[in-house]
Design an enzyme around this catalytic site. Structure first.
Site, PDB file in Angstrom:
ATOM      1  N   GLU A 141      -3.646  17.599   0.662  1.00 53.70           N
ATOM      2  CA  GLU A 141      -4.470  18.102  -0.569  1.00 53.70           C
ATOM      3  C   GLU A 141      -5.573  17.116  -0.683  1.00 53.70           C
ATOM      4  O   GLU A 141      -6.738  17.642  -0.998  1.00 53.70           O
ATOM      5  CB  GLU A 141      -3.659  18.423  -1.827  1.00 53.70           C
ATOM      6  N   LYS A 201      -3.819  24.189   2.496  1.00 49.44           N
ATOM      7  CA  LYS A 201      -3.032  23.960   1.374  1.00 49.44           C
ATOM      8  C   LYS A 201      -1.726  24.729   1.285  1.00 49.44           C
ATOM      9  O   LYS A 201      -0.686  24.147   1.144  1.00 49.44           O
ATOM     10  CB  LYS A 201      -3.714  24.125   0.115  1.00 49.44           C
ATOM     11  N   ASP A 202      -1.797  26.143   1.637  1.00 49.79           N
ATOM     12  CA  ASP A 202      -0.783  26.966   1.791  1.00 49.79           C
ATOM     13  C   ASP A 202       0.171  26.610   2.632  1.00 49.79           C
ATOM     14  O   ASP A 202       1.425  26.494   2.324  1.00 49.79           O
ATOM     15  CB  ASP A 202      -1.207  28.269   1.666  1.00 49.79           C
ATOM     16  N   GLU A 257       1.629  14.186  -9.387  1.00 44.93           N
ATOM     17  CA  GLU A 257       2.211  15.552  -8.569  1.00 44.93           C
ATOM     18  C   GLU A 257       3.451  15.710  -9.748  1.00 44.93           C
ATOM     19  O   GLU A 257       4.556  15.169  -9.296  1.00 44.93           O
ATOM     20  CB  GLU A 257       2.465  15.563  -7.171  1.00 44.93           C
ATOM     21  N   TYR A 265       0.846  -1.126   0.086  1.00 43.30           N
ATOM     22  CA  TYR A 265      -0.081   0.190  -0.052  1.00 43.30           C
ATOM     23  C   TYR A 265       0.728   1.326   0.036  1.00 43.30           C
ATOM     24  O   TYR A 265       0.576   2.345  -0.631  1.00 43.30           O
ATOM     25  CB  TYR A 265      -1.045   0.037   1.350  1.00 43.30           C
ATOM     26  N   GLU A 272       6.718  16.520   0.616  1.00 43.33           N
ATOM     27  CA  GLU A 272       5.944  16.320  -0.661  1.00 43.33           C
ATOM     28  C   GLU A 272       4.856  15.583  -0.563  1.00 43.33           C
ATOM     29  O   GLU A 272       3.708  15.659  -1.235  1.00 43.33           O
ATOM     30  CB  GLU A 272       6.816  16.310  -2.000  1.00 43.33           C
TER      31      GLU A 272
END
Length: 232
Positions: A72, A90-91, A24, A12, A65
């Protein structure tokens, strides 16, 4: 049962990394640069501790990341409509990635820069002095080839979009000229950074795809390099 469960969890986790890598673009860029840095490090006889520092730093950037991507996904799943709170979440998560990326740049600088500078300076100083107008000629030829290729392929406008990226071609053409004409490693690396930012901005603005930007960079640098080699 525990062994099977552990293998499932591992599977997974790998699926999660692969899924994030597919969706991404920033993660793809981080992974590509990480591989390049580790490959480059092989040629500079780093100490064991320096390898550990580089590996941990790269792992932190990629992990940040991945966390950002997961946040997100979660925000998009929970908040369907446009929301100021969702934007802030998100920022902030993107800011965490930015901090780790800057940290990685500083680590790379302290560990690798002097070694790269010494290696490149030795070779660059061997280059003969060349007239500066070669850079202009190379730039004009690069732009002409971009326009011709776009017209032949029939994608995009002469100065906007399509294969290859004109901005990327021009930027990397200038980079090669700077390398040959200045013979300065620090200046060349700064110009290279600007080239990467130009290329990345074209992808981020959705004017070009990653392949169009890469082909533009290869065209600009290849043509200019060939011209300088022929002059030599």
């Amino acid at each position: 049962m525990k062994t099977k469960s552990w293998w499932k969890s591992l599977g997974y986790a790998i699926e999660g990394v692969l899924d994030a890598t597919k969706t991404e673009k920033n993660l793809k860029i981080h992974i590509i640069f990480s591989v390049l840095i580790l490959f480059l490090a092989l040629f500079f006889n780093l100490k064991f501790l320096e390898y550990i520092i580089l590996t941990i730093t790269i792992s932190l950037v990629i992990a940040a990341e991945l966390f950002n991507t997961a946040i997100e996904y979660l925000v998009d799943a929970l908040i369907k409509e446009k929301s100021e709170v969702a934007k802030r979440v998100k920022d902030v998560s993107a800011g965490a990635v930015l901090i780790t990326a800057f940290g990685a740049i500083f680590v790379g600088y302290f560990v690798l820069f002097e070694r790269i500078k010494n290696a490149l300076s030795f070779n660059l100083q061997k280059l003969p002095n060349l007239p500066h107008h070669i850079a202009i000629v190379s730039l004009v030829i690069t732009i002409a080839l971009v326009v011709i290729i776009k017209s032949l392929i029939g994608r995009g406008e002469p100065l906007h979009g399509g294969m290859p990226s004109g901005h990327s071609a021009v930027a990397f053409s200038i980079l090669i000229s700077v390398i040959y004409l200045t013979k300065d490693v620090a200046v060349s690396l700064l110009v290279f950074l600007l080239c990467v930012l130009v290329a990345e901005s074209r992808v981020r603005l959705k004017v070009h795809s990653m392949s169009e930007v890469i082909m533009g960079g290869l065209l600009g640098s290849g043509v200019t390099f060939l011209i300088f080699i022929l002059i030599l």
